[in-house]
Scaffold this motif. Structure first.
Motif, PDB file in Angstrom:
ATOM      1  N   MET A 104      60.687  43.985  39.453  1.00 44.40           N
ATOM      2  CA  MET A 104      60.279  42.784  40.195  1.00 44.40           C
ATOM      3  C   MET A 104      58.764  42.672  40.151  1.00 44.40           C
ATOM      4  N   ILE A 105      58.281  41.431  40.048  1.00 43.54           N
ATOM      5  CA  ILE A 105      56.854  41.151  40.113  1.00 43.54           C
ATOM      6  C   ILE A 105      56.624  40.223  41.302  1.00 43.54           C
ATOM      7  N   ILE A 106      55.734  40.631  42.206  1.00 44.78           N
ATOM      8  CA  ILE A 106      55.406  39.812  43.367  1.00 44.78           C
ATOM      9  C   ILE A 106      53.890  39.639  43.369  1.00 44.78           C
ATOM     10  N   GLU A 107      53.450  38.451  43.013  1.00 44.70           N
ATOM     11  CA  GLU A 107      52.017  38.186  42.830  1.00 44.70           C
ATOM     12  C   GLU A 107      51.772  36.693  43.016  1.00 44.70           C
ATOM     13  N   ASP A 108      50.783  36.339  43.829  1.00 52.70           N
ATOM     14  CA  ASP A 108      50.522  34.923  44.072  1.00 52.70           C
ATOM     15  C   ASP A 108      49.660  34.264  43.003  1.00 52.70           C
ATOM     16  N   GLU A 109      48.979  35.026  42.193  1.00 54.95           N
ATOM     17  CA  GLU A 109      48.146  34.478  41.117  1.00 54.95           C
ATOM     18  C   GLU A 109      49.003  34.270  39.865  1.00 54.95           C
ATOM     19  N   GLY A 110      49.138  33.008  39.456  1.00 51.13           N
ATOM     20  CA  GLY A 110      49.995  32.671  38.326  1.00 51.13           C
ATOM     21  C   GLY A 110      49.617  33.367  37.036  1.00 51.13           C
ATOM     22  N   GLY A 167      56.031  37.724  49.317  1.00 49.55           N
ATOM     23  CA  GLY A 167      56.997  38.730  49.734  1.00 49.55           C
ATOM     24  C   GLY A 167      58.272  38.163  50.324  1.00 49.55           C
ATOM     25  N   ARG A 168      58.188  37.020  50.978  1.00 43.12           N
ATOM     26  CA  ARG A 168      59.390  36.440  51.597  1.00 43.12           C
ATOM     27  C   ARG A 168      60.421  36.068  50.521  1.00 43.12           C
ATOM     28  N   MET A 186      48.804  38.110  49.887  1.00 45.48           N
ATOM     29  CA  MET A 186      49.523  36.925  49.436  1.00 45.48           C
ATOM     30  C   MET A 186      49.818  36.057  50.653  1.00 45.48           C
ATOM     31  N   PRO A 187      50.016  34.765  50.430  1.00 41.71           N
ATOM     32  CA  PRO A 187      50.405  33.907  51.552  1.00 41.71           C
ATOM     33  C   PRO A 187      51.855  34.168  51.964  1.00 41.71           C
ATOM     34  N   VAL A 188      52.231  33.698  53.111  1.00 41.48           N
ATOM     35  CA  VAL A 188      53.576  33.757  53.684  1.00 41.48           C
ATOM     36  C   VAL A 188      53.937  35.180  54.116  1.00 41.48           C
ATOM     37  N   MET A 189      54.072  36.117  53.187  1.00 47.51           N
ATOM     38  CA  MET A 189      54.320  37.528  53.523  1.00 47.51           C
ATOM     39  C   MET A 189      53.562  38.372  52.509  1.00 47.51           C
ATOM     40  N   ASP A 190      52.664  39.220  53.011  1.00 47.22           N
ATOM     41  CA  ASP A 190      51.870  40.039  52.087  1.00 47.22           C
ATOM     42  C   ASP A 190      52.680  41.233  51.580  1.00 47.22           C
ATOM     43  N   GLY A 191      52.118  41.908  50.599  1.00 50.42           N
ATOM     44  CA  GLY A 191      52.822  43.012  49.956  1.00 50.42           C
ATOM     45  C   GLY A 191      53.110  44.192  50.867  1.00 50.42           C
ATOM     46  N   LEU A 192      52.192  44.498  51.767  1.00 49.12           N
ATOM     47  CA  LEU A 192      52.414  45.638  52.666  1.00 49.12           C
ATOM     48  C   LEU A 192      53.542  45.351  53.651  1.00 49.12           C
ATOM     49  N   GLU A 193      53.593  44.139  54.185  1.00 44.64           N
ATOM     50  CA  GLU A 193      54.685  43.768  55.082  1.00 44.64           C
ATOM     51  C   GLU A 193      56.016  43.793  54.329  1.00 44.64           C
ATOM     52  N   PHE A 194      56.009  43.300  53.100  1.00 40.74           N
ATOM     53  CA  PHE A 194      57.213  43.328  52.263  1.00 40.74           C
ATOM     54  C   PHE A 194      57.705  44.760  52.061  1.00 40.74           C
ATOM     55  N   LEU A 195      56.797  45.666  51.708  1.00 42.92           N
ATOM     56  CA  LEU A 195      57.190  47.053  51.477  1.00 42.92           C
ATOM     57  C   LEU A 195      57.722  47.710  52.746  1.00 42.92           C
TER      58      LEU A 195
END
Length: 83
Positions: A4-10, A36-37, A58-67
């Motif tokens: 999985m790739i989770i990144e806000d920069e296209g 992350g959401r 990242m907006p909405v849910m950042d990576g640390l919250e996701f993890l």
């Protein structure tokens, strides 16, 4: 191997996806998300992953919250934090 790739920069998402695909057919990018959401919903729907590449900010849910949330779900994929 499902990745999985989770990144806000296209541009970063595209580059990482391309580099992973170049490794060989055994590396499958199972999902690409801009926050992350979206990624959490993917996993909550029962999808599996072996490796997660995630940005921190990242907006909405950042990576640390996701993890943190996937840890509470009992999921333990290999994690790579991008910064």
């Amino acid at each position: 191997m499902k990745i999985m790739i989770i990144e806000d920069e296209g541009i970063t998402r595209q580059w990482l996806h391309k580099k992973i695909e170049e490794l060989g057919p055994e590396y499958d990018v199972a999902g690409i998300f801009s926050n992350g959401r979206q990624a959490l919903a993917f996993l909550e729907a029962g999808e599996q992953t072996d490796v997660i590449f995630t940005d921190i900010r990242m907006p909405v849910m950042d990576g640390l919250e996701f993890l943190e949330k996937i840890g509470k779900m009992g999921l333990e994929p290999y994690k790579v934090i991008l910064s």
